[in-house]
Write a protein that holds these residues in place. Structure first.
Motif, PDB file in Angstrom:
ATOM      1  N   GLU A  74       5.424   4.156 -18.526  1.00  0.00           N
ATOM      2  CA  GLU A  74       4.298   5.192 -18.435  1.00  0.00           C
ATOM      3  C   GLU A  74       3.218   4.374 -18.034  1.00  0.00           C
ATOM      4  O   GLU A  74       2.138   4.976 -17.494  1.00  0.00           O
ATOM      5  N   ARG A  75       3.097   3.320 -18.449  1.00  0.00           N
ATOM      6  CA  ARG A  75       1.784   2.709 -18.676  1.00  0.00           C
ATOM      7  C   ARG A  75       1.551   1.837 -17.467  1.00  0.00           C
ATOM      8  O   ARG A  75       0.475   1.552 -16.958  1.00  0.00           O
ATOM      9  N   LYS A  76       2.704   1.449 -16.768  1.00  0.00           N
ATOM     10  CA  LYS A  76       2.795   0.617 -15.679  1.00  0.00           C
ATOM     11  C   LYS A  76       2.839   1.258 -14.609  1.00  0.00           C
ATOM     12  O   LYS A  76       3.364   1.475 -13.563  1.00  0.00           O
ATOM     13  N   ILE A  77       1.324   1.916 -14.080  1.00  0.00           N
ATOM     14  CA  ILE A  77       1.057   2.675 -13.217  1.00  0.00           C
ATOM     15  C   ILE A  77       0.922   1.884 -11.960  1.00  0.00           C
ATOM     16  O   ILE A  77       0.110   0.785 -11.859  1.00  0.00           O
ATOM     17  N   ILE A  78       1.631   1.964 -10.851  1.00  0.00           N
ATOM     18  CA  ILE A  78       1.552   1.230  -9.807  1.00  0.00           C
ATOM     19  C   ILE A  78       1.265   2.259  -8.490  1.00  0.00           C
ATOM     20  O   ILE A  78       1.956   3.346  -8.187  1.00  0.00           O
ATOM     21  N   ARG A  79      -0.006   2.270  -7.994  1.00  0.00           N
ATOM     22  CA  ARG A  79      -0.347   3.337  -6.855  1.00  0.00           C
ATOM     23  C   ARG A  79      -0.424   2.930  -5.637  1.00  0.00           C
ATOM     24  O   ARG A  79      -0.545   1.705  -5.209  1.00  0.00           O
ATOM     25  N   LYS A  80       0.457   3.439  -4.805  1.00  0.00           N
ATOM     26  CA  LYS A  80       0.654   3.215  -3.477  1.00  0.00           C
ATOM     27  C   LYS A  80      -0.579   3.354  -2.814  1.00  0.00           C
ATOM     28  O   LYS A  80      -0.983   2.417  -1.705  1.00  0.00           O
ATOM     29  N   GLU A  81      -1.847   4.081  -3.118  1.00  0.00           N
ATOM     30  CA  GLU A  81      -3.118   4.071  -2.371  1.00  0.00           C
ATOM     31  C   GLU A  81      -3.637   2.618  -2.439  1.00  0.00           C
ATOM     32  O   GLU A  81      -4.154   2.118  -1.789  1.00  0.00           O
ATOM     33  N   THR A  82      -3.613   2.099  -3.886  1.00  0.00           N
ATOM     34  CA  THR A  82      -3.803   0.857  -3.781  1.00  0.00           C
ATOM     35  C   THR A  82      -3.251  -0.488  -3.115  1.00  0.00           C
ATOM     36  O   THR A  82      -4.036  -1.424  -2.571  1.00  0.00           O
ATOM     37  N   ASN A  83      -2.104  -0.431  -3.124  1.00  0.00           N
ATOM     38  CA  ASN A  83      -1.144  -1.027  -2.434  1.00  0.00           C
ATOM     39  C   ASN A  83      -1.576  -1.197  -1.053  1.00  0.00           C
ATOM     40  O   ASN A  83      -1.841  -2.171  -0.210  1.00  0.00           O
ATOM     41  N   ASP A  84      -1.839   0.291  -0.418  1.00  0.00           N
ATOM     42  CA  ASP A  84      -2.216   0.193   0.863  1.00  0.00           C
ATOM     43  C   ASP A  84      -3.352  -0.370   1.376  1.00  0.00           C
ATOM     44  O   ASP A  84      -3.632  -0.718   2.326  1.00  0.00           O
ATOM     45  N   MET A  85      -4.343  -0.159   0.323  1.00  0.00           N
ATOM     46  CA  MET A  85      -6.047  -0.535   0.509  1.00  0.00           C
ATOM     47  C   MET A  85      -5.744  -1.995   0.557  1.00  0.00           C
ATOM     48  O   MET A  85      -6.345  -2.695   1.498  1.00  0.00           O
ATOM     49  N   ILE A  86      -4.937  -2.695  -0.398  1.00  0.00           N
ATOM     50  CA  ILE A  86      -4.931  -4.116  -0.422  1.00  0.00           C
ATOM     51  C   ILE A  86      -4.311  -4.565   1.048  1.00  0.00           C
ATOM     52  O   ILE A  86      -4.775  -5.650   1.364  1.00  0.00           O
ATOM     53  N   ASP A  87      -3.217  -4.349   1.479  1.00  0.00           N
ATOM     54  CA  ASP A  87      -2.623  -4.635   2.371  1.00  0.00           C
ATOM     55  C   ASP A  87      -3.632  -4.509   3.767  1.00  0.00           C
ATOM     56  O   ASP A  87      -3.676  -5.321   4.652  1.00  0.00           O
ATOM     57  N   ARG A  88      -4.332  -3.239   3.913  1.00  0.00           N
ATOM     58  CA  ARG A  88      -5.243  -2.900   4.869  1.00  0.00           C
ATOM     59  C   ARG A  88      -6.334  -4.032   4.951  1.00  0.00           C
ATOM     60  O   ARG A  88      -6.714  -4.527   6.075  1.00  0.00           O
ATOM     61  N   ILE A  89      -7.017  -4.271   3.830  1.00  0.00           N
ATOM     62  CA  ILE A  89      -7.924  -5.360   3.950  1.00  0.00           C
ATOM     63  C   ILE A  89      -7.377  -6.754   4.500  1.00  0.00           C
ATOM     64  O   ILE A  89      -8.167  -7.475   5.054  1.00  0.00           O
ATOM     65  N   ILE A  90      -6.232  -7.307   3.827  1.00  0.00           N
ATOM     66  CA  ILE A  90      -5.778  -8.220   4.197  1.00  0.00           C
ATOM     67  C   ILE A  90      -5.314  -8.357   5.529  1.00  0.00           C
ATOM     68  O   ILE A  90      -5.554  -9.451   6.531  1.00  0.00           O
ATOM     69  N   GLN A  91      -4.701  -7.467   6.108  1.00  0.00           N
ATOM     70  CA  GLN A  91      -4.453  -7.153   7.862  1.00  0.00           C
ATOM     71  C   GLN A  91      -5.827  -7.270   8.337  1.00  0.00           C
ATOM     72  O   GLN A  91      -5.778  -7.905   9.537  1.00  0.00           O
ATOM     73  N   CYS A  92      -6.940  -6.786   8.129  1.00  0.00           N
ATOM     74  CA  CYS A  92      -8.131  -6.507   8.584  1.00  0.00           C
ATOM     75  C   CYS A  92      -8.545  -8.186   8.761  1.00  0.00           C
ATOM     76  O   CYS A  92      -9.087  -8.835   9.776  1.00  0.00           O
TER      77      CYS A  92
END
Length: 327
Positions: free
Chosen positions: A306-324
């Motif tokens: 339960e400590r290994k929190i993986i957030r879709k919002e964060t992944n989406d943000m990282i991918d969006r910045i890289i794409q831009c």
């Protein structure tokens, strides 16, 4: 010594609390009783620090050798504490932040006399205002302050600016070979301090009344580039990082929420002169290099799923910045 911690179970303060117990201090923790992080040997006072009448009643029969507020962030919090602890403690330790130091820096080495100015981050400006109010109380009312400015200190958090802290997102991306962002060209210099090392310096300030009226930062003397930090994080999980370098100003244009923590802090070199804390606390020396400390952190995250929190919002943000950036 009878010590009160307001907070005391957080990322930095847990290590200090445990060391206080180890050193034989009579430690009281003031909190709402909601935390699952129990400090064995500490006494608990259950109250909400933001409910003045409740806290005033809970503390009315106490006099303290030192009070440490780990969770004061605004001048309003300081005004409350001045009312609560005037003539009730021999020392009041305020936890400020090294992010208050001049941004951008005009000198590569930071001392306690480095100017306080941060035009990028409300958090830092509020901490500066807190310090100014406390210094006024010290000068005009003899309120016994000591100010401590932690820099980037970690224990059970992943100390990288994008995809880390209480999240496991960046580690998951590293394990999968996905791209991770390192701001700038990865060569700016940064200082990370393990909370157990911070505690060794901090313990020397508690009840040390020669520190009244002074400000201190407490950091490691190890200086790393941001590339090195991310490579050591990846090494801790047995992988190679897939790094893309993106300028900080571009990142914050894509994701304005990162403005404070990047342009207001981690974009700039941070090399600290620890001469002052070592003069007042001669026993202080940071012993845990990041290569060792981050392995302990990863182990803590992986002890419980339960400590290994993986957030879709964060992944989406990282991918969006890289794409831009690629466009």
């Amino acid at each position: 010594m009878k010590i009160l911690f307001i907070g005391g179970t957080g990322n930095i303060s847990t290590s200090v609390s445990k060391l206080c117990i180890e050193r034989g201090f009579e430690l009281y923790l003031l909190n709402r009783g909601l935390t699952n992080n129990k400090i064995e040997g500490a006494k608990t006072i259950t109250a909400d620090i933001n409910n003045f009448s409740q806290v005033d009643e809970a503390l009315k029969n106490f006099y303290w050798d030192a009070v440490v507020n780990w969770i004061a962030f605004t001048p309003e919090h300081i005004e409350r504490d001045l009312k609560l602890f005037k003539n009730k403690t021999k020392q009041y330790i305020f936890i400020s932040s090294a992010s208050i130091y001049q941004k951008p820096p005009l000198n590569p080495v930071i001392t306690e006399s480095t100017p306080l100015k941060n035009p990028y981050w409300d958090y830092s400006r509020n901490k500066i205002a807190c310090e100014e109010r406390l210094n006024k109380a010290y000068r005009e009312e003899d309120f016994p302050i000591t100010i401590v400015r932690p820099s980037h200190t970690y224990s059970n958090v992943i100390p990288v600016p994008i995809g880390g802290w209480t999240e496991y997102t960046i580690v998951d991306r590293i394990k999968k070979g996905e791209k991770i962002i390192v701001h700038g060209d990865g060569t700016s210099l940064w200082t990370l301090t393990h909370a157990d090392d911070f505690a060794l310096g901090f313990i020397g300030l508690i009840g040390n009344y020669k520190t009244i009226g002074h400000a201190f930062h407490i950091t490691s003397d190890e200086v790393l580039t941001w590339d090195q930090i991310h490579f050591l994080l990846a090494e801790a999980v047995g992988k190679e990082p897939n790094i893309i370098h993106i300028p900080s100003d571009f990142i914050v244009k894509c994701e304005p929420s990162l403005t404070g923590s990047l342009l207001g802090d981690k974009t700039w070199n941070a090399i600290f002169d620890n001469s002052k804390i070592k003069k007042f606390c001669p026993d202080f020396v940071a012993r845990i290099p990041f290569r060792e400390g981050i392995k302990k952190t990863i182990q803590w995250f992986e002890e419980k799923p339960e400590r290994k929190i993986i957030r879709k919002e964060t992944n989406d943000m990282i991918d969006r910045i890289i794409q831009c950036y690629n466009k």
